[in-house]
Scaffold this motif. Sequence first.
Motif, PDB file in Angstrom:
ATOM      1  N   ASP A 149       0.833  -1.198   0.000  1.00 46.01           N
ATOM      2  CA  ASP A 149       0.000   0.000   0.000  1.00 46.01           C
ATOM      3  C   ASP A 149       0.870   1.250   0.000  1.00 46.01           C
ATOM      4  O   ASP A 149       1.809   1.360   0.794  1.00 46.01           O
ATOM      5  CB  ASP A 149      -0.924   0.019   1.214  1.00 46.01           C
ATOM      6  N   HIS A 185      -4.804   6.636  -1.769  1.00 40.98           N
ATOM      7  CA  HIS A 185      -4.331   5.295  -1.408  1.00 40.98           C
ATOM      8  C   HIS A 185      -4.187   4.474  -2.689  1.00 40.98           C
ATOM      9  O   HIS A 185      -5.148   4.267  -3.421  1.00 40.98           O
ATOM     10  CB  HIS A 185      -5.343   4.657  -0.450  1.00 40.98           C
ATOM     11  N   VAL A 210      -5.403  10.164   5.382  1.00 42.81           N
ATOM     12  CA  VAL A 210      -5.032   9.640   4.069  1.00 42.81           C
ATOM     13  C   VAL A 210      -5.986  10.230   3.033  1.00 42.81           C
ATOM     14  O   VAL A 210      -7.207  10.110   3.170  1.00 42.81           O
ATOM     15  CB  VAL A 210      -5.107   8.102   4.040  1.00 42.81           C
ATOM     16  N   THR A 259       0.496   5.362   0.303  1.00 44.83           N
ATOM     17  CA  THR A 259      -0.494   6.362   0.699  1.00 44.83           C
ATOM     18  C   THR A 259       0.131   7.746   0.803  1.00 44.83           C
ATOM     19  O   THR A 259       1.314   7.903   1.102  1.00 44.83           O
ATOM     20  CB  THR A 259      -1.143   5.996   2.050  1.00 44.83           C
TER      21      THR A 259
END
Length: 225
Positions: A148, A166, A163, A150
């Motif tokens: 991931d 993403h 966030v 972000t």
Amino acid sequence: NPHASPAKVSAGYPAQVAAAHPPIAAAKPQAEALLAVDLVQASGVDISKLPSEHRRLELHTVSNADAGGFSSVAKVGRAHQQGIFEAWLPNEQLRSCVSRTAFEVCWSLSPSTSELDVVLIPRGSNPVHVDGSAVSKDQPCPLQHGSDITFTYVSASENKLTVFLHLRLQVLAAVKISSAPPRPPPTPAAPQLPPQPKTMPGGGLASSPNGVAAVHPSSTQQADT
């Protein structure tokens, strides 16, 4: 020549045109991508309503770029994928929190083992997190299938890390990413913030001492990074 036969004139004309206008070479087809990043979440955007070409960003190597010992490098940021970042972040204020070159993804494929070594290197002034941990600018961070990526800001109203974009790495080819060394555990809390983050006149954005942009919900302006 006024006495030349029409047949001779017409026969010579196409050859003259061809000499003056050589055929344009066909564009070289782009190699099939090994890697891509999928859009998982973007602030204020319903991903289900985006066209399929805006839900995935294929990573293609950049010519004449310094790959730092890797065979391929792809650059990601507003300067390189302007249209897709406009689709992901229609809010110009949030979009300007992504640097023109936010990060690079570098990789090498071993022909003998078909293993792929992949790293992410942040290049922008705004923070990038991989699997929950902040990655320092210009420091390579190993990536795995499903890692991931972000982007965050600090909300001035809630005083917490939020966030707003993403992404998730996807391996598109039948290759295996080589084992990466253990990474430190995810950073549990937001960076230390001043008691009252400063904002620009009219409720705009300002940078906190740790280099993270502070965002006010009513802000409408932000200096580009």
